[in-house]
Scaffold this active site. Sequence first.
Site, PDB file in Angstrom:
ATOM      1  N   CYS A  90      -1.589   9.206   2.407  1.00 55.69           N
ATOM      2  CA  CYS A  90      -1.235   8.609   1.117  1.00 55.69           C
ATOM      3  C   CYS A  90      -2.279   8.913   0.047  1.00 55.69           C
ATOM      4  O   CYS A  90      -1.980   8.896  -1.149  1.00 55.69           O
ATOM      5  CB  CYS A  90      -1.044   7.093   1.255  1.00 55.69           C
ATOM      6  SG  CYS A  90      -2.488   6.214   1.880  1.00 55.69           S
ATOM      7  N   GLU A  94       0.865  -1.178   0.000  1.00 53.09           N
ATOM      8  CA  GLU A  94       0.000   0.000   0.000  1.00 53.09           C
ATOM      9  C   GLU A  94       0.900   1.225   0.000  1.00 53.09           C
ATOM     10  O   GLU A  94       1.489   1.570   1.019  1.00 53.09           O
ATOM     11  CB  GLU A  94      -0.917  -0.013   1.229  1.00 53.09           C
ATOM     12  CG  GLU A  94      -1.855  -1.207   1.282  1.00 53.09           C
ATOM     13  CD  GLU A  94      -2.772  -1.314   0.077  1.00 53.09           C
ATOM     14  OE1 GLU A  94      -2.959  -0.307  -0.645  1.00 53.09           O
ATOM     15  OE2 GLU A  94      -3.291  -2.416  -0.173  1.00 53.09           O
TER      16      GLU A  94
END
Length: 487
Positions: A263, A229
């Site tokens: 993110c 991720e």
Amino acid sequence: MSLAESNTREVDASAISASIRNILDRQKAAHIKDGPASAERRIDWLDRAIALIVDNQKEIAEALASDFGHRSHEQTLLTDVMGSIGPLKHAKKHLRQWMKPEKRKVQFPLNLLGAKARVEFQPLGVIGIISPWNFPINLTWTPLAGVFAAGNRAMIKPSEFTPATSELMARMIRSAYDETEVAVITGGPAVGEAFSKQPFDHLLFTGATSIAYHVMRAAAENLVPLTLELGGKSPVIISKSAKMDDAAAKIMTGKTLNAGQICLAPDYVFVPEGRVDEFVDEASKSIKKMFPTLKDNPDYTSIINQRHFDRINGYVEDAKAKGAKIVEINPANEDFTQQQAHKIAPTLIVNPTDDMKVMQDEIFGPVLPIKTYKDVSEVIGYVNDHARPLGLYYFGDDAGEERQVLDRTTSGGVTVNDVIMHVSMEDLPFGGVGPSGMGAYHGHDGFKTFSHAKAIYVQAKAKMVAEMFRAPYGAKTRKVLASQIKK
């Protein structure tokens, strides 16, 4: 570095690796000895995780505030406390259904003769979790929801950038789990490197793409399957049909949450030509409403450390030097040169060029470049010319244009008429694509990621099945083959 120092470091690295491996071996042995965890045991693991978050919520907020220099307590309760409890409760509610075998179809003619097929979901064993500093609790406990639901044990390596929170997590886990169930291994880069090289049954890494190369290389030594991720430059497209005030407010809310250290934070915005001033004005209004002051405002989070503070300010200085218009949104006109924390005012960079660092690197801070376009095809072309992002955001009421953007761009996930929100939907997979990651988890998709889908075929009992394709071959065999080999 002298030879003696080199030998000492090699010994230290070997000792670190051996210590981590010892825990892993004991977890694997316990997993095999105990057999597949029952639904009741998985629910117990989840219940303990929920209780830890609820009972330690004050300590979590204080630890994160300490690690960041300043971090909003309410934001921590929103993202790291409430944001962790939701996935754990979702897994608890659904895991019995997820655990059920899935029936699969059997091909003709075996389906008519009583053959059966199914998929059973088997725990993988021990899952390694390398969690990041920006949401250290959430990005540890949310994966644990899928790990526990799938019946696995876990080893966790939290970030050294948030030492107070990492040590708190270690204490919390030790208080509720045996080390053969869950273990937290704290430490710096040497520990992280040793952790990445362990023969886990699966490894989840959340963090920077630059570090992912090293993690993937280390995991390859033992052919450990990975979920990565990562991040990237998530674009925002504001349609000509969008309501600018609504779009700007939602974008700036996402950009200032955790001071943009997300993110999935919007990384740059495409605004229709001729409407830049409108966006800047609406963005400024939204910041003033949320944060009348910034410097000592308890709701506004600071940058994690001096290195990242300097890096983000460097992007702004580089863009300014190369001719971009800089708009600092500082409602109270505060002086940020003298401060205890590392706060940066929300900053817009108007009409950046691609040679600017701010358009090359993931920003991970409250700085937002604004580009313009005439036709949406230009935007689609720009997005496709760059690395595939973790998220993409479209604002507008033009269904045809929205469909065009969805069909002709590739990103990990999409939120329409808002930013970031798709990550909060537990029934949606969360993951990247290409440089923004591989694999996905959350909800049922997390259960599947941390399970082995075992294919099981049960042959029909009819005698003719055993003889159907057994030599010697003859007319009957040729007839069966002819019936199947055709257009």
